[in-house]
Design an enzyme around this catalytic site. Structure first.
Site, short mmCIF file in Angstrom:
data_model
loop_
_atom_site.label_atom_id
_atom_site.label_comp_id
_atom_site.label_asym_id
_atom_site.label_seq_id
_atom_site.Cartn_x
_atom_site.Cartn_y
_atom_site.Cartn_z
N LYS A 52 11.90 15.50 -15.14
CA LYS A 52 11.48 15.40 -13.66
C LYS A 52 10.92 13.80 -13.41
O LYS A 52 11.27 13.43 -12.39
CB LYS A 52 10.29 16.08 -13.54
CG LYS A 52 10.38 17.59 -13.30
CD LYS A 52 9.40 18.48 -13.35
CE LYS A 52 9.72 20.01 -13.39
NZ LYS A 52 8.58 20.83 -14.06
N GLN A 96 2.35 22.02 -14.45
CA GLN A 96 3.66 22.57 -15.36
C GLN A 96 3.15 23.99 -15.92
O GLN A 96 2.07 24.29 -16.29
CB GLN A 96 3.99 21.81 -16.43
CG GLN A 96 5.23 22.20 -17.30
CD GLN A 96 6.48 22.03 -16.38
OE1 GLN A 96 6.64 21.32 -15.40
NE2 GLN A 96 7.34 23.23 -16.80
N ASP A 119 5.94 23.05 -5.31
CA ASP A 119 6.39 23.94 -6.22
C ASP A 119 6.78 25.45 -5.41
O ASP A 119 7.57 26.21 -5.74
CB ASP A 119 5.56 24.31 -7.20
CG ASP A 119 5.97 24.06 -8.64
OD1 ASP A 119 7.06 23.66 -8.90
OD2 ASP A 119 5.08 23.71 -9.68
N1 GUN Z 1 7.85 25.79 -15.82
C1 GUN Z 1 9.17 26.15 -15.72
N2 GUN Z 1 9.83 25.70 -14.56
C2 GUN Z 1 9.04 25.33 -13.80
C3 GUN Z 1 8.51 24.96 -12.40
O1 GUN Z 1 9.63 24.95 -11.55
N3 GUN Z 1 7.53 24.55 -11.85
C4 GUN Z 1 6.31 24.43 -12.59
N4 GUN Z 1 5.15 24.34 -12.10
N5 GUN Z 1 6.12 24.97 -14.10
C5 GUN Z 1 7.46 25.38 -14.37
#
Ligand code: GUN
Length: 285
Positions: A52, A96, A119
Site C-alpha cells: 500500500k 489493517q 476501507d
Molecule cells: N486485511 C486484508 N485486507 C484488508 C483490507 O482491505 N483492509 C483492511 N483494513 N485490512 C485488510
C-alpha cells in the site's frame, strides 16, 4: 478460450487516474494523505501494508505509518484513531485487519470518521451502500466492478452468484451487483447443491477462501468468473477457482495472482483521493 481479465493493467489505469486527480488537487494546495495503522507483526499484514505504501508513493498520496506493538491497548488504539480523525491533514484512515485477539475490530471500525473511511467498512458506509447513496465502497468489491467496466461486461440482467457472505467482500459485492441490475444470489457454507446454483450463473464471484474449490462442475459454459481468493499453499498463491479447469469453459476469468488483488489496492488509492477531494473545500475555507 476465455478472455483473461488483467487486474494488473486495470489497476494501473485506476492508479493513473488517481495520480491525475492528485495533480489537480496539488494545484489547490491539497496533498491526499492516508494513515495506515498496523498493530502487531503479522507478516502477511506487514507485506500488504508495504505494498500500500508503494502504491501511495506512485500515485502521489502521502502515506503515514503507525506501527503499534501487539500489546497495544484498546485505549491507545482509540486515542490514535481520535487523533487521526481530528487531524485535517489526514484524509483516509486504514486500520489493517485482522487485529490481535484482545482488540475489538467492530469498535475500531465504528470509531473511524465515516468521511475518512477509505476501507468502506464503517456501518455508515455500508448503510449508504444499502440505500444506494454516495459513500465509500469496500475496495475489493469496488475493484471487481471496475474490472467488469474495463472489459465492457455489463451485469445488467445477468444471473450473478456470489459465493461467500463476508461483510468486507460477499455482502457488499452482492449489493453492488444488485445496484448494477444483476439478479443476485448469495451462497455460503450452508447452501444446498452449491454446484447446481452456480451452474445457473452468468457471472460467478468466488470469495470463499478455499483453494481451487470452484472447478468446471460449478460453471456454465460462457460464464464470467471472478476469483477473489488469495490462498497461500505449497504451490504458491492460488485462488478459490481451479483456473486450469475453468478457463477453457468461461468467457472471461480473473487470474490469481494478477486479478482482483491489485484492484483492491488501486481502489484504496481512488477512495483516498476521493476523500481528499471531498475535504478540499473545507481546507480552502
Ligand atoms: N486485511 C486484508 N485486507 C484488508 C483490507 O482491505 N483492509 C483492511 N483494513 N485490512 C485488510
Amino acid at each position: 478460450m476465455a478472455t483473461i481479465i488483467d487486474g494488473v493493467k486495470v489497476a494501473a489505469e485506476v492508479r493513473g487516474r488517481a495520480a491525475e486527480e492528485v495533480r489537480e488537487l496539488a494545484a489547490h494546495g491539497v496533498t491526499p494523505c492516508l494513515a495506515v495503522v498496523l498493530v502487531g507483526d503479522d507478516p502477511a499484514s506487514a507485506s500488504y501494508v508495504r505494498m500500500k505504501e508503494r502504491d501511495c508513493a506512485e500515485v502521489g498520496i502521502e502515506s503515514r505509518d503507525h506501527r503499534l506493538s501487539a500489546t497495544t491497548s484498546q485505549q491507545e488504539l482509540d486515542d490514535l484513531i481520535d487523533a487521526l480523525n481530528a487531524d485535517p491533514a489526514v484524509h483516509g484512515i486504514l486500520v489493517q485487519m485482522p487485529l490481535p485477539e484482545h482488540l475489538d475490530p467492530e469498535s475500531v471500525i465504528e470509531r473511524i470518521d465515516p468521511a475518512k473511511d477509505v476501507d468502506g467498512f464503517h456501518p455508515e458506509s455500508l448503510g449508504h451502500l444499502v440505500r444506494g447513496l454516495p459513500g465509500f465502497r469496500a475496495c475489493t468489491p469496488a475493484g471487481v466492478m471496475e474490472m467488469l467496466r474495463a472489459y465492457d461486461i455489463d451485469p445488467s440482467g445477468m444471473r450473478a452468484v456470489v459465493i461467500g457472505r463476508s461483510t468486507i467482500v460477499g455482502k457488499p459485492m452482492a449489493l453492488l451487483l444488485l445496484e448494477a441490475n444483476a439478479t443476485v444470489t448469495v451462497c455460503h457454507s450452508r447452501t444446498k447443491d452449491l454446484e447446481a446454483v452456480c451452474r445457473e450463473a452468468d457471472l460467478v464471484v468466488a470469495a470463499i477462501g478455499r483453494p481451487k474449490m470452484v472447478d468446471a462442475s460449478y460453471i456454465k459454459p460462457g460464464a464470467v468468473v471472478i476469483d477473489v481468493g488469495i490462498n497461500r499453499t505449497d504451490e504458491g498463491m492460488v485462488g478459490d477457482v481451479d483456473f486450469a479447469a475453468v478457463e477453457p469453459i468461461a468467457s472471461a476469468i480473473t487470474p490469481v495472482p494478477g486479478g482482483v488483488g491489485p484492484m483492491t489496492r488501486a481502489m484504496l488509492m481512488a477512495n483516498t483521493v476521493a476523500a481528499a477531494r471531498s475535504a478540499a473545500p473545507r481546507e480552502q475555507g
